[in-house]
Design a protein around this motif. Structure first.
Motif, short mmCIF file in Angstrom:
data_model
loop_
_atom_site.label_atom_id
_atom_site.label_comp_id
_atom_site.label_asym_id
_atom_site.label_seq_id
_atom_site.Cartn_x
_atom_site.Cartn_y
_atom_site.Cartn_z
N GLY A 114 25.65 -62.57 -49.60
CA GLY A 114 25.14 -63.33 -48.47
C GLY A 114 23.93 -64.14 -48.87
O GLY A 114 23.56 -64.19 -50.04
N GLY A 115 23.29 -64.76 -47.90
CA GLY A 115 22.20 -65.68 -48.16
C GLY A 115 20.83 -65.09 -47.91
O GLY A 115 20.67 -63.91 -47.60
N ILE A 116 19.82 -65.96 -48.06
CA ILE A 116 18.42 -65.62 -47.81
C ILE A 116 17.83 -66.76 -46.99
O ILE A 116 17.96 -67.93 -47.37
N ASP A 117 17.17 -66.43 -45.87
CA ASP A 117 16.59 -67.46 -45.00
C ASP A 117 15.23 -66.97 -44.51
O ASP A 117 15.14 -65.96 -43.83
N THR A 118 14.17 -67.71 -44.86
CA THR A 118 12.82 -67.33 -44.42
C THR A 118 12.47 -67.97 -43.08
O THR A 118 11.31 -67.94 -42.68
N GLN A 119 13.44 -68.52 -42.39
CA GLN A 119 13.25 -69.09 -41.06
C GLN A 119 12.13 -70.15 -41.04
O GLN A 119 11.34 -70.23 -40.12
N GLY A 120 12.05 -70.95 -42.11
CA GLY A 120 11.04 -72.00 -42.18
C GLY A 120 9.66 -71.51 -42.59
O GLY A 120 8.68 -72.25 -42.50
N ASN A 121 9.55 -70.27 -43.05
CA ASN A 121 8.26 -69.71 -43.46
C ASN A 121 8.11 -69.72 -44.98
O ASN A 121 9.07 -69.93 -45.71
N ASN A 122 6.88 -69.47 -45.43
CA ASN A 122 6.53 -69.53 -46.85
C ASN A 122 6.63 -68.17 -47.53
O ASN A 122 6.58 -67.13 -46.87
N ILE A 123 6.71 -68.21 -48.86
CA ILE A 123 6.63 -67.01 -49.70
C ILE A 123 5.47 -67.22 -50.66
O ILE A 123 5.37 -68.26 -51.32
N LEU A 124 4.58 -66.22 -50.76
CA LEU A 124 3.41 -66.29 -51.62
C LEU A 124 3.33 -65.04 -52.49
O LEU A 124 3.39 -63.92 -51.98
#
Length: 167
Positions: free
Chosen positions: A60-70
């Motif tokens: 399946g996929g990965i979706d951060t819902q328009g948020n950032n990863i730091l």
């Protein structure tokens, strides 16, 4: 929702902050990893500081819902990285910031990659490496990429950025 972890050491010892999310690892179900903002921060006074974000979806996929990863490692000997891997799914994330470390994003079998800005943080200049490999299309916001090594793989569609064009 949001995922966050912080590790701090006041002496010479190491500080390690890890976020490791594994989904559909044994093929029981398929689906998308949905997150909010993902942040990991490690600070070692003079020791090693390691900060790692790993999101892996085996079906399946990965979706951060328009948020950032730091992924942020500060002080001492630094090591940080962001790794997103999806099989049979799309990967979507707003911005990926690794404080001078590595950013690796891979979709295999099928799946497109859509990213915002890839950065090393304001005081680190360039990422150590960028590895973006898409089974489908690949898009990201940067007009220029700066890293010790850069690998871009596109399974379908065109890739065009700045002075570099692949069609």
């Amino acid at each position: 929702g949001d995922i966050s972890t912080t590790a701090v050491t006041a002496d010479n010892g190491p500080a390690s902050a890890y976020i490791n999310v594994q989904a559909n690892r044994y093929g029981q179900v398929s689906g998308t990893i949905d997150t909010g903002t993902v942040t990991t921060s490690a600070s070692g006074t003079t020791g090693a500081a390691t900060s790692t974000v790993t999101l892996n979806n085996a079906d399946g996929g990965i979706d951060t819902q328009g948020n950032n990863i730091l992924a942020q490692a500060v002080a001492g000997s630094l090591s940080d990285s962001i790794s997103l891997t999806a099989t049979n799914g799309d990967i979507s994330a707003a911005g990926l910031t690794s404080y001078g470390g590595a950013v690796t994003v891979t979709s295999s079998v099928s799946g497109n990659i859509t990213l915002g800005t890839l950065s090393a943080g304001s005081s680190y200049g360039a990422l150590s490496s960028i590895d973006l490999e898409s089974a489908g299309t690949l898009t990201f916001s940067n007009q220029t990429l700066s890293a010790g090594s850069i690998k871009l793989v596109v399974g379908s569609g065109d890739l065009s950025k700045g002075n570099m064009t692949r069609s």
